[in-house]
Scaffold this motif. Sequence first.
Motif, PDB file in Angstrom:
ATOM      1  N   ALA A   1      85.440  43.633 104.052  1.00 60.15           N
ATOM      2  CA  ALA A   1      85.809  44.281 102.796  1.00 60.15           C
ATOM      3  C   ALA A   1      85.316  43.460 101.614  1.00 60.15           C
ATOM      4  O   ALA A   1      85.254  42.226 101.676  1.00 60.15           O
ATOM      5  CB  ALA A   1      87.318  44.458 102.726  1.00 60.15           C
ATOM      6  N   PRO A   2      84.940  44.114 100.513  1.00 62.48           N
ATOM      7  CA  PRO A   2      84.498  43.379  99.328  1.00 62.48           C
ATOM      8  C   PRO A   2      85.641  42.565  98.738  1.00 62.48           C
ATOM      9  O   PRO A   2      86.818  42.913  98.879  1.00 62.48           O
ATOM     10  CB  PRO A   2      84.047  44.488  98.366  1.00 62.48           C
ATOM     11  CG  PRO A   2      84.788  45.705  98.811  1.00 62.48           C
ATOM     12  CD  PRO A   2      84.919  45.586 100.295  1.00 62.48           C
ATOM     13  N   LEU A   3      85.277  41.480  98.056  1.00 63.43           N
ATOM     14  CA  LEU A   3      86.270  40.603  97.441  1.00 63.43           C
ATOM     15  C   LEU A   3      86.042  40.554  95.930  1.00 63.43           C
ATOM     16  O   LEU A   3      85.359  39.667  95.415  1.00 63.43           O
ATOM     17  CB  LEU A   3      86.188  39.196  98.035  1.00 63.43           C
ATOM     18  CG  LEU A   3      86.514  39.078  99.520  1.00 63.43           C
ATOM     19  CD1 LEU A   3      86.368  37.640  99.991  1.00 63.43           C
ATOM     20  CD2 LEU A   3      87.925  39.585  99.810  1.00 63.43           C
ATOM     21  N   PRO A   4      86.588  41.541  95.203  1.00 71.59           N
ATOM     22  CA  PRO A   4      86.432  41.531  93.746  1.00 71.59           C
ATOM     23  C   PRO A   4      87.152  40.334  93.136  1.00 71.59           C
ATOM     24  O   PRO A   4      88.190  39.885  93.636  1.00 71.59           O
ATOM     25  CB  PRO A   4      87.079  42.849  93.318  1.00 71.59           C
ATOM     26  CG  PRO A   4      88.011  43.207  94.426  1.00 71.59           C
ATOM     27  CD  PRO A   4      87.383  42.689  95.674  1.00 71.59           C
ATOM     28  N   GLY A   5      86.599  39.810  92.069  1.00 75.09           N
ATOM     29  CA  GLY A   5      87.212  38.683  91.381  1.00 75.09           C
ATOM     30  C   GLY A   5      86.850  37.330  91.939  1.00 75.09           C
ATOM     31  O   GLY A   5      87.294  36.303  91.406  1.00 75.09           O
ATOM     32  N   ALA A   6      86.041  37.279  93.013  1.00 74.68           N
ATOM     33  CA  ALA A   6      85.618  35.991  93.552  1.00 74.68           C
ATOM     34  C   ALA A   6      84.809  35.233  92.498  1.00 74.68           C
ATOM     35  O   ALA A   6      83.959  35.807  91.816  1.00 74.68           O
ATOM     36  CB  ALA A   6      84.805  36.183  94.819  1.00 74.68           C
ATOM     37  N   ASN A   7      85.064  33.947  92.371  1.00 73.52           N
ATOM     38  CA  ASN A   7      84.376  33.123  91.381  1.00 73.52           C
ATOM     39  C   ASN A   7      83.108  32.528  91.985  1.00 73.52           C
ATOM     40  O   ASN A   7      83.149  31.905  93.047  1.00 73.52           O
ATOM     41  CB  ASN A   7      85.290  32.007  90.902  1.00 73.52           C
ATOM     42  CG  ASN A   7      84.650  31.157  89.829  1.00 73.52           C
ATOM     43  OD1 ASN A   7      84.387  31.635  88.724  1.00 73.52           O
ATOM     44  ND2 ASN A   7      84.405  29.894  90.132  1.00 73.52           N
TER      45      ASN A   7
END
Length: 1019
Positions: A38-44
């Motif tokens: 699954a995509p990980l939005p907000g990853a830095n």
Amino acid sequence: MRYKLGLLVALLLGIASSDALAQVRTITGRVTDQATGAPLPGANVEVLGSGTGTLANADGSFSIQVPMGEVTLRVSLIGYARRDVVVPAGQNAVQIALGADVLRLDEIVVTGQATGISRRNLANAVATVNAQDLNVAPAASIESQLAGKIAGVDIQSNSGAPGGGNQVNLRGVTTIIGNATPLYVIDGVIVSDVTIPSGANSVTGAGGGMASNQDNSPNRIADLNPADIESIEILKGASAAAIYGSKANNGVIMIKTKRGQAGKPRYTLSQRFGVSRLSNKLGTRRWTLDNAIARYGNNVGGVPITDFFNADGTPKGVYDLEEQLAGGNHPSYETALSVSGGSDDTRYYASGLYKSDEGIVLGTYYDKYSIKLNLDQRLGDRLSLGLSTNALHTKTGRGFTNNDNSSTTYYMTWTGTPSFVDLRRRPDGTYPENPFQVSNPLQTAALARNDESVYRFIGAFNVTLDALNRGGHDLRFLVNGGADFFNQKNIIYSPEDLQYEPTDGFAGLTLLGTTYNTNLNINANAVHTYTPSSAAFTATTSIGVQYEYWDQDVTRALTEDLFAGQRNVGSGTRNQVEEARSRSKDLGVFAQEEFLWNDRLLLTFGMRAERSSNNAFVDEWYYYPKAAASYRFTELMPGLVEEVKLRGAWGQSGNQPRYGQKFINLNPGSIAGVQTLLLGTTTVAQDLRPERQTEIEGGFDAYFFNNRASIEFTAYQRKFDDLLLNRALPPSTGYTTALYNMGGQMTVTGQEVAAMVIPVQTENFSWTSRATFSRDRSVIDSLDVAPFNAPNAGFGTSLGAVQIAQGKSVTQIVGRAIIKKEDDPRCLEALGVEKGSGRCTPGTTIVTQIGDANPDFRMGFVNEFRYKALRVASTVDWQHGGDIVNLTGYLLDASRNSADFDAPCKASDCLEGETLGQYRLRLYPSRTTELWVEDGSYVKLREVALSLQVPTSFLASTPLRGINGMVVTLAGRNLLTFTNYTGLDPEVNNFGSQAIRANIDVAPYPPSRSFWLSVDVSF
């Protein structure tokens, strides 16, 4: 340091200048979950050595400009292990998968007012709890949800009443008469956790005045909605907490609330239904006519005792007053809705909550309403804004429990009421009088009111300016602050037709209490970070200033002798008014230097300077330094011992004098009708200042088996100087006591262990287990005054009290004891005589230590099992030791009403034919207090939850196909308690939250267990 400051100034002056643009390229990529894809939005995503960074979009994609050569991207996200990815010069696209950070090594932990560092490098023992670990089973307050989960944090309930009422001690006792509550910080705002007595004392007469700390009042941190919390960080030691100076002696609990992530709106709806039931009863004596006559005579209150019994001497009825009082089985429910989402530049999180808990005691309840909105906005590449708002409303009905001196609280009255009297409401709606006591507790519970209503607003803001990001230099300016306002309203109403009301000559009573509380604070910080292109080290310099303001106004109006049917404070003939105003202003400045070399060695140095209006000299600065270091030994034995980190820290913090302690009170009076002002009986030192703590801690963290197991060990020593104490003065001075510093020195030592292991981790099944251990010991090293009983920590040595004495434990319980062997060392010490003096013989009664309220140790066990869509989580809390003064047991004995009163006495010193109850009454309290001082050890199943993730394939085939996810949970709290304590609950304290917990059990609100069914859906 001079070179670095000069460089910093030069860089600031050069911000506006333009440089030739270096050649750059653009790398695009996507960040996903390693297990699910699954995509990980907000990853830095940041470029090591440059300070350049970006965040992943809603689909996990990102785009970032980097130099032309080979670069290293560092990708991180809360809850996932940090990953460094090397991207060669000719590669412009990358796919990055992150695995779960089970050990939380990449968690960013606060180290300064505006700085933080990953847990893997942390030099202090700082505990963190995330939202998943916190919200296992519903609870009245966040403290209840933390119990048993953190080493070095002692959380115990003072009462079983709905709405909370907990005491939190971080690393033991920190003061004797000062403030003992941890400092709570929510999203950068210092918030209040005060306990404002309700005014129930006006009815109970347990203490002096209208209100007392025996009023069984909740503390204000219970107002928060636990579902809004993202994580909690607990700064236990002075080195970590020194950033808050003279407010940090008791530790700091930092709470971060949830914030939105970029992407389309995500909704979560939670619906919970629950029920609470009485978990323990004491029972009362089974009476016969003969022992009733022996106890009460032939007539009670004009009623022949024979009216309650059959001809054969058995009772006409046996009535369970405990069940009638606390057998409530009303449903509780909770509804929560949240939504989050936004764009790359604008993110939001909003939530609403309605919670209704019915207490098990008649007429008690707890309702909570909450609305929250968090906003984050980026304005261009340099400026970002954040806003947090939370509006709360709580309503609480606490009833009347705990100690009284008027026979009005429910369980004080119950202890003296025999089971053969029927006190239930009659068919006509009236209640019979209780001929054995001055009140009918069922009538009191049904008609008297002890209600509290709180309206509260907590608001926070933050502004971040990225002023410079060039050549390895990063300069940020941060401003944050906010406000915490609440208005508390208390209503005490005792109708004139209650049985006990005529006894004081004034029928009917009503009290209106209002509290207005304001906490304001604002912080301004500058943070400069330098990382060379080699990324060999990082140096972070931060400076800041903080201003805090607190204002509180408590007013109570009491009216007695009410007009029939009236309850307004203006509807009586006997009126009293009291008011207490408090205000303080604090100013602090803070500077810190952090140096991280090769991601292994961390060195930290910091200093806070502070002044406060609570000190005698308001312009005098007090300084609180700190220093810490850690070093990581990595790749020691791959597959077995992955890493060992050694750490040590030293720091100082303080505890301000309470508001008004530096003043001599002026009390109103009158002489021959002329108004006068009378000096109070307590004088104060002219140099009153904060108490000071100096702490040194050291320990290690070790990680094993490919980071599937870890252990953290910490040992610490805390020394407290400039203790605030009262000392007696000769009457010739015109005062009776003096408040001053330098009253003594106290030392607290302790050890903490936190371990975690993942015994099994497969595609379908995993088991995660955590265990904590902590112990602390306190001793008074020196004392400038004679031994004295700690305030609000008992009822004197005849009944047991905590006594402060040089060379003794701060939490020792002192009382009467009977010497059983010749020349007992306790007797020799107590009487100050030598062995063989003949004064310490068997049967001698002395005043000596008979127990200790502090437990020997505490352990917690947290386990989580996952099998496909099924999850089981539990928390077990074990306390070993910690003595309790069981005065509820004594009250039952004094009324000849204890359940085992007629049991045969089997002790060696029993008289012939003596029952167990008679034996105890013969010895206690006239000769010995030890009989009712009991071991408070217990093991509690704090919480357990069984959750099922409903398969999306099933949802798609039903009318629920619009739902993205559904979780059904069956949970329970405090389901099981294993203890030898004979009282209602080993978690009890009649005096509420205080500096020294005394474990005094006097007719408390009874304990309960709760069961919950929850459905959580996301769409």
